[in-house]
Design a protein around this motif. Structure first.
Motif, PDB file in Angstrom:
ATOM      1  N   PRO A 477      17.525  51.761  22.820  1.00  0.00           N
ATOM      2  CA  PRO A 477      18.104  51.772  24.171  1.00  0.00           C
ATOM      3  C   PRO A 477      17.648  50.532  24.946  1.00  0.00           C
ATOM      4  O   PRO A 477      16.604  49.950  24.646  1.00  0.00           O
ATOM      5  N   ALA A 478      18.433  50.137  25.931  1.00  0.00           N
ATOM      6  CA  ALA A 478      18.054  48.979  26.752  1.00  0.00           C
ATOM      7  C   ALA A 478      16.730  49.244  27.477  1.00  0.00           C
ATOM      8  O   ALA A 478      15.919  48.339  27.679  1.00  0.00           O
ATOM      9  N   SER A 479      16.535  50.509  27.849  1.00  0.00           N
ATOM     10  CA  SER A 479      15.260  50.948  28.414  1.00  0.00           C
ATOM     11  C   SER A 479      15.101  52.413  28.058  1.00  0.00           C
ATOM     12  O   SER A 479      16.047  53.052  27.584  1.00  0.00           O
ATOM     13  N   ALA A 480      13.917  52.958  28.262  1.00  0.00           N
ATOM     14  CA  ALA A 480      13.667  54.344  27.867  1.00  0.00           C
ATOM     15  C   ALA A 480      14.753  55.265  28.415  1.00  0.00           C
ATOM     16  O   ALA A 480      15.080  55.211  29.610  1.00  0.00           O
ATOM     17  N   THR A 481      15.316  56.098  27.544  1.00  0.00           N
ATOM     18  CA  THR A 481      16.491  56.894  27.902  1.00  0.00           C
ATOM     19  C   THR A 481      16.367  58.319  27.376  1.00  0.00           C
ATOM     20  O   THR A 481      16.050  58.534  26.202  1.00  0.00           O
ATOM     21  N   ASP A 482      16.621  59.291  28.262  1.00  0.00           N
ATOM     22  CA  ASP A 482      16.717  60.691  27.832  1.00  0.00           C
ATOM     23  C   ASP A 482      18.035  60.877  27.105  1.00  0.00           C
ATOM     24  O   ASP A 482      19.110  60.565  27.644  1.00  0.00           O
ATOM     25  N   MET A 483      17.962  61.405  25.904  1.00  0.00           N
ATOM     26  CA  MET A 483      19.170  61.533  25.093  1.00  0.00           C
ATOM     27  C   MET A 483      18.963  62.628  24.062  1.00  0.00           C
ATOM     28  O   MET A 483      17.847  62.851  23.576  1.00  0.00           O
ATOM     29  N   ASN A 484      20.050  63.307  23.740  1.00  0.00           N
ATOM     30  CA  ASN A 484      20.052  64.269  22.654  1.00  0.00           C
ATOM     31  C   ASN A 484      20.721  63.608  21.452  1.00  0.00           C
ATOM     32  O   ASN A 484      21.946  63.427  21.432  1.00  0.00           O
ATOM     33  N   LEU A 485      19.916  63.234  20.482  1.00  0.00           N
ATOM     34  CA  LEU A 485      20.459  62.651  19.261  1.00  0.00           C
ATOM     35  C   LEU A 485      20.832  63.795  18.329  1.00  0.00           C
ATOM     36  O   LEU A 485      19.973  64.611  17.972  1.00  0.00           O
ATOM     37  N   LYS A 486      22.104  63.854  17.957  1.00  0.00           N
ATOM     38  CA  LYS A 486      22.591  64.948  17.111  1.00  0.00           C
ATOM     39  C   LYS A 486      22.979  64.387  15.749  1.00  0.00           C
ATOM     40  O   LYS A 486      23.994  63.696  15.610  1.00  0.00           O
ATOM     41  N   LEU A 487      22.128  64.664  14.769  1.00  0.00           N
ATOM     42  CA  LEU A 487      22.364  64.199  13.404  1.00  0.00           C
ATOM     43  C   LEU A 487      23.042  65.306  12.609  1.00  0.00           C
ATOM     44  O   LEU A 487      22.517  66.422  12.517  1.00  0.00           O
ATOM     45  N   ARG A 488      24.180  64.996  12.040  1.00  0.00           N
ATOM     46  CA  ARG A 488      24.870  66.016  11.236  1.00  0.00           C
ATOM     47  C   ARG A 488      24.065  66.324   9.979  1.00  0.00           C
ATOM     48  O   ARG A 488      23.659  65.409   9.260  1.00  0.00           O
ATOM     49  N   ILE A 489      23.804  67.592   9.771  1.00  0.00           N
ATOM     50  CA  ILE A 489      23.226  68.033   8.507  1.00  0.00           C
ATOM     51  C   ILE A 489      24.393  68.509   7.653  1.00  0.00           C
ATOM     52  O   ILE A 489      24.973  69.563   7.927  1.00  0.00           O
ATOM     53  N   PRO A 490      24.786  67.729   6.663  1.00  0.00           N
ATOM     54  CA  PRO A 490      26.005  68.069   5.918  1.00  0.00           C
ATOM     55  C   PRO A 490      25.933  69.472   5.323  1.00  0.00           C
ATOM     56  O   PRO A 490      24.871  69.931   4.878  1.00  0.00           O
ATOM     57  N   GLY A 491      27.074  70.141   5.315  1.00  0.00           N
ATOM     58  CA  GLY A 491      27.122  71.456   4.692  1.00  0.00           C
ATOM     59  C   GLY A 491      26.676  71.412   3.246  1.00  0.00           C
ATOM     60  O   GLY A 491      26.005  72.329   2.767  1.00  0.00           O
ATOM     61  N   TRP A 492      27.025  70.305   2.547  1.00  0.00           N
ATOM     62  CA  TRP A 492      26.651  70.230   1.132  1.00  0.00           C
ATOM     63  C   TRP A 492      25.134  70.197   0.947  1.00  0.00           C
ATOM     64  O   TRP A 492      24.622  70.543  -0.121  1.00  0.00           O
ATOM     65  N   ALA A 493      24.391  69.796   1.998  1.00  0.00           N
ATOM     66  CA  ALA A 493      22.930  69.784   1.924  1.00  0.00           C
ATOM     67  C   ALA A 493      22.330  71.118   2.354  1.00  0.00           C
ATOM     68  O   ALA A 493      21.117  71.281   2.371  1.00  0.00           O
ATOM     69  N   GLN A 494      23.200  72.059   2.715  1.00  0.00           N
ATOM     70  CA  GLN A 494      22.750  73.392   3.134  1.00  0.00           C
ATOM     71  C   GLN A 494      23.404  74.467   2.274  1.00  0.00           C
ATOM     72  O   GLN A 494      23.721  75.560   2.749  1.00  0.00           O
ATOM     73  N   ASN A 495      23.622  74.127   1.001  1.00  0.00           N
ATOM     74  CA  ASN A 495      24.180  75.070   0.028  1.00  0.00           C
ATOM     75  C   ASN A 495      25.588  75.531   0.391  1.00  0.00           C
ATOM     76  O   ASN A 495      25.974  76.658   0.111  1.00  0.00           O
ATOM     77  N   GLN A 496      26.347  74.639   0.990  1.00  0.00           N
ATOM     78  CA  GLN A 496      27.717  74.981   1.348  1.00  0.00           C
ATOM     79  C   GLN A 496      28.652  73.910   0.780  1.00  0.00           C
ATOM     80  O   GLN A 496      28.725  72.796   1.285  1.00  0.00           O
ATOM     81  N   ALA A 497      29.363  74.263  -0.292  1.00  0.00           N
ATOM     82  CA  ALA A 497      30.251  73.298  -0.929  1.00  0.00           C
ATOM     83  C   ALA A 497      31.411  72.929  -0.022  1.00  0.00           C
ATOM     84  O   ALA A 497      31.922  71.807  -0.069  1.00  0.00           O
ATOM     85  N   ILE A 498      31.827  73.882   0.785  1.00  0.00           N
ATOM     86  CA  ILE A 498      32.925  73.682   1.726  1.00  0.00           C
ATOM     87  C   ILE A 498      32.736  74.734   2.821  1.00  0.00           C
ATOM     88  O   ILE A 498      32.145  75.786   2.554  1.00  0.00           O
ATOM     89  N   PRO A 499      33.155  74.492   4.058  1.00  0.00           N
ATOM     90  CA  PRO A 499      32.896  75.482   5.112  1.00  0.00           C
ATOM     91  C   PRO A 499      33.815  76.708   5.042  1.00  0.00           C
ATOM     92  O   PRO A 499      34.547  77.034   5.974  1.00  0.00           O
ATOM     93  N   SER A 500      33.794  77.366   3.893  1.00  0.00           N
ATOM     94  CA  SER A 500      34.485  78.634   3.668  1.00  0.00           C
ATOM     95  C   SER A 500      33.926  79.205   2.377  1.00  0.00           C
ATOM     96  O   SER A 500      33.055  78.602   1.745  1.00  0.00           O
ATOM     97  N   ASP A 501      34.436  80.350   1.957  1.00  0.00           N
ATOM     98  CA  ASP A 501      33.973  80.931   0.696  1.00  0.00           C
ATOM     99  C   ASP A 501      34.877  80.566  -0.473  1.00  0.00           C
ATOM    100  O   ASP A 501      34.785  81.146  -1.542  1.00  0.00           O
ATOM    101  N   LEU A 502      35.731  79.552  -0.299  1.00  0.00           N
ATOM    102  CA  LEU A 502      36.655  79.153  -1.361  1.00  0.00           C
ATOM    103  C   LEU A 502      35.905  78.549  -2.539  1.00  0.00           C
ATOM    104  O   LEU A 502      36.270  78.764  -3.706  1.00  0.00           O
ATOM    105  N   TYR A 503      34.857  77.773  -2.246  1.00  0.00           N
ATOM    106  CA  TYR A 503      33.995  77.191  -3.279  1.00  0.00           C
ATOM    107  C   TYR A 503      32.543  77.382  -2.861  1.00  0.00           C
ATOM    108  O   TYR A 503      32.225  77.390  -1.665  1.00  0.00           O
ATOM    109  N   SER A 504      31.661  77.500  -3.838  1.00  0.00           N
ATOM    110  CA  SER A 504      30.236  77.674  -3.543  1.00  0.00           C
ATOM    111  C   SER A 504      29.418  77.066  -4.671  1.00  0.00           C
ATOM    112  O   SER A 504      29.950  76.673  -5.712  1.00  0.00           O
TER     113      SER A 504
END
Length: 676
Positions: A477-504
């Motif tokens: 940041p240009a100077s100290a900044t309050d911010m919520n950094l939101k990093l996507r945790i991919p579904g594939w890294a959370q035992n989810q092949a796709i966001p449904s029960d079609l594949y697992s």
């Protein structure tokens, strides 16, 4: 000097009457993101230096440019096959404009001006622009009808052509600051406003995209009539009389997404590309008008598509007859159609769904499509393409709709030119923002620049994704900044092949996604699939996220009979396939036992550099006399799905049996899995 001010979806309007309501989350413009990533920068550069020039050359060689020249002269004979061939020029101009926005090129800019001049001369005085009719109105062809718009609800594609023109003109204006193409588009859009609407002509466009295009012009001009007309076209669906009892998709209107009003639709249906453009247009209009009925409808449709109508590598549109969605769970492998344009449309729609809801599941689907079923549509050379994206190719396979090898172009060239406009816009899908919430959606090395709390902020990613799961983010940041950094945790890294029960995953992993801030392991909360890191950020803060890159065996729902007893291979965001070239000339004879472990190995010399999966498997063989069947143990090599068919024609498989059930002599040798 080219003005790099283009925002991919939500540019600020140029008038005081611009919209105030919009997507709650805004994408960071691709012009604000500079990549340093080998996977995507090489593709974007190939698109700039090979795909776009080849596309313009083919537009000229095939007569697409000549059609505009003849329309300007009001004489001649339409010299290509389809009335929507005009759009190949519009889409290539759009892709070239995106390229110009970040890579100034005076020669290309001058060529675009010359081409736009030709397009402008073909426009009729009242703004109508459609070369297939203008050249010779009395002999326009069976798709078109004797009068303007007469067959628009079917296949004339007059409004489809207009939509792509608007998209191209908006991109060109935002990239160059020039109004030459924009003015052509605005004259045409004003004609549509005069022609269609309440108390005027009524029609549901046969092939959607004019809705998205009108919204793009509304964003530039603030002219509310464009937004109103986009909504009018959407609301006209479901009003035409069809044979509602017929199972024929053309007779009952489902092919056109026209069987019922859009707010009553709850399934992804009909021609897959048309559907994606419609749902994207609905998302745009819902964001800008607050239409909750639209939102409810597209939420249901998305759940249906991802839960019942999507292939394991993110492709959609299973049925070749009509390039369309089939019924629920109708996902055959041997005849999978999977048009490249449908994958591109899915990217458009899923990003919009994220911007509406802020949920990572939409980016999960978008990422799977981007890295698999979309980039598979263009060869590594940048000038060979797939219209369809197969799930399996066998030596004894004779289905004519499915391509076994890439082509330079097609008579219907919608996919190559769609690729040309999508690839350079990829940086615009990485970051997004809602006030002090900053979303990191895709993991692509480079630097993104934005404003948070009116302060400049840059985020630099350093990674080797998709090959490695170690991700580094430098926050400046240009100077100290309050911010919520939101990093996507991919579904594939959370035992989810796709966001449904079609594949697992067959065997879930117990590895946790670790995050460190300035070297210290942190406990983080998650919100809608994002790790939320809230703090006062200062210059040089470093975030490290480690994603597990296990090789996963993917299994399908029992409702997909073609995949019963079989597995597919996934590592990170990438789906894998076996191709003939790496496996002794065959791929359809491979059995992967449950005991097989796969070793990932990066091979920089292979197919522009990629990670290969190798493991010990069984292969079924037939002797030279065709009298004996045997199995042998061999080492199998699997490559990322996107890379297949870059080394000639041969077998390819995505799904593999784990054991033999029986041998079908009627099909020579057909390995069938045991049903579990």
């Amino acid at each position: 000097m080219i003005k790099v001010c283009f925002l991919l979806l939500t540019c600020a309007s140029l008038t005081a009457t611009a919209q105030k309501q919009d997507y709650p989350i805004q994408p960071v413009a691709f012009t604000k993101v500079k990549l340093a990533d080998r996977f995507w920068t090489s593709r974007i550069e190939t698109n700039r230096t090979v795909t776009i020039p080849a596309s313009f050359e083919r537009c000229k060689a095939t007569g697409r440019v000549k059609n505009f020249e003849m329309a300007a002269a009001r004489s001649g004979k339409f010299c290509t096959t389809y009335p929507f061939d005009d759009t190949d020029i519009y889409k290539t101009i759009e892709g070239a404009s995106y390229s110009l926005a970040v890579h100034p090129d005076k020669k290309l800019e001058c060529y675009l001006d010359s081409l736009i001049t030709i397009v402008g001369k073909a426009q009729e005085p009242d703004g109508y622009l459609y070369t297939a009719r203008t050249i010779d109105p009395l002999h326009a062809g069976p798709w078109i009808g004797k009068e303007r718009w007469e067959k628009e609800q079917e296949n004339s594609h007059e409004l489809y052509n207009a939509g792509h023109m608007y998209e191209g003109a908006a991109a060109h204006f935002m990239a160059t600051g020039k109004r030459n193409f924009l003015n052509i588009a605005l004259r045409n859009a004003d004609l549509l406003v005069q022609t269609f609407g309440p108390g005027k002509r009524h029609v549901a466009p046969g092939h959607e995209i004019v809705e998205m295009g009108l919204v793009r012009l509304y964003r530039i001009t603030g002219k509310k009539e464009y937004l109103e007309l986009a909504k009018f076209f959407i609301d006209e669906r479901g009003k035409k009389e069809y044979n509602k009892k017929s199972k024929n998709v053309w007779e009952n209107g489902t092919y056109y997404q026209d069987d019922k009003p859009v707010i009553l639709q709850d399934e992804a249906e009909g021609h897959a590309v048309r559907a994606m453009y419609l749902y994207s247009g609905m998302a745009d209009v819902a964001a800008l008008t607050g239409d909750k009925q639209y939102l409810a409808a597209i939420d249901k449709i998305w759940d249906n598509m991802v839960g019942k109508k999507m292939y394991v590598q993110g492709s959609i549109g299973a049925v070749g007859d009509g390039e369309r969605f089939g019924g629920n769970y109708e996902l055959p492998n041997s005849t999978a159609y999977n048009e490249t344009c449908a994958a591109i449309g899915s990217v458009f729609w899923n990003q919009r769904m994220f911007l509406l809801h802020g949920d990572s599941k939409y980016i999960d689907v978008m990422e799977k499509t981007l890295y698999n079923g979309l980039v598979s549509g263009v060869g590594l050379d940048g000038k060979s393409f797939f219209y369809t994206n197969a799930m399996q190719i066998q030596d004894n396979f004779t289905h004519t709709d499915i391509e076994r090898e890439r082509s330079g172009w097609f008579v219907c060239s919608c996919c190559p030119t769609n690729v040309a406009r999508l690839i350079p816009s990829v940086p615009g899908y990485i970051y997004a923002q809602n006030g002090k919430d900053v979303y990191v959606n895709l993991f692509i090395s480079g630097t993104g620049n934005m404003l948070v709390n009116n302060k400049a902020l840059s985020i630099t990613q350093q990674n080797n994704y998709p090959w490695n799961g170690g991700l580094n983010f430098i926050i400046n940041p240009a100077s100290a900044t309050d911010m919520n950094l939101k990093l996507r945790i991919p579904g594939w890294a959370q035992n989810q092949a796709i966001p449904s029960d079609l594949y697992s995953y067959q065997q879930p992993s117990n590895q946790k996604v670790e995050i460190r801030v300035n070297g210290t392991l942190v406990n983080y909360s998650t919100e809608h699939g994002y790790a939320v890191l809230s703090r006062k950020w200062k210059k040089g803060d470093k975030v490290e996220m480690t994603l597990p890159m296990n090789v996963q065996r993917v299994v399908a729902s029992e409702k997909l009979p073609d995949d019963a007893g079989k597995i597919a291979l996934q590592r990170g965001p990438l789906m894998y396939c076996a191709e003939w070239k790496d496996n002794g000339g065959k791929a359809a004879n491979i059995i992967i036992p449950k005991t097989t472990d796969f070793e990932p190995t990066y091979q920089p010399e292979l197919l522009n550099g990629l990670t290969v999966l190798k493991g010990e498997v069984k292969a079924v063989n037939i002797d030279a006399d065709g009298q004996n069947v045997s199995t042998e143990t061999k080492t199998m090599a699997a490559i990322p799905y996107y890379a297949w068919a870059n080394r000639g024609k041969g077998e390819m498989m995505v799904w593999f049996p784990q054991q033999v059930k029986y041998v079908d002599l009627g099909a020579a040798v057909l390995v069938e899995p045991v049903k579990k």
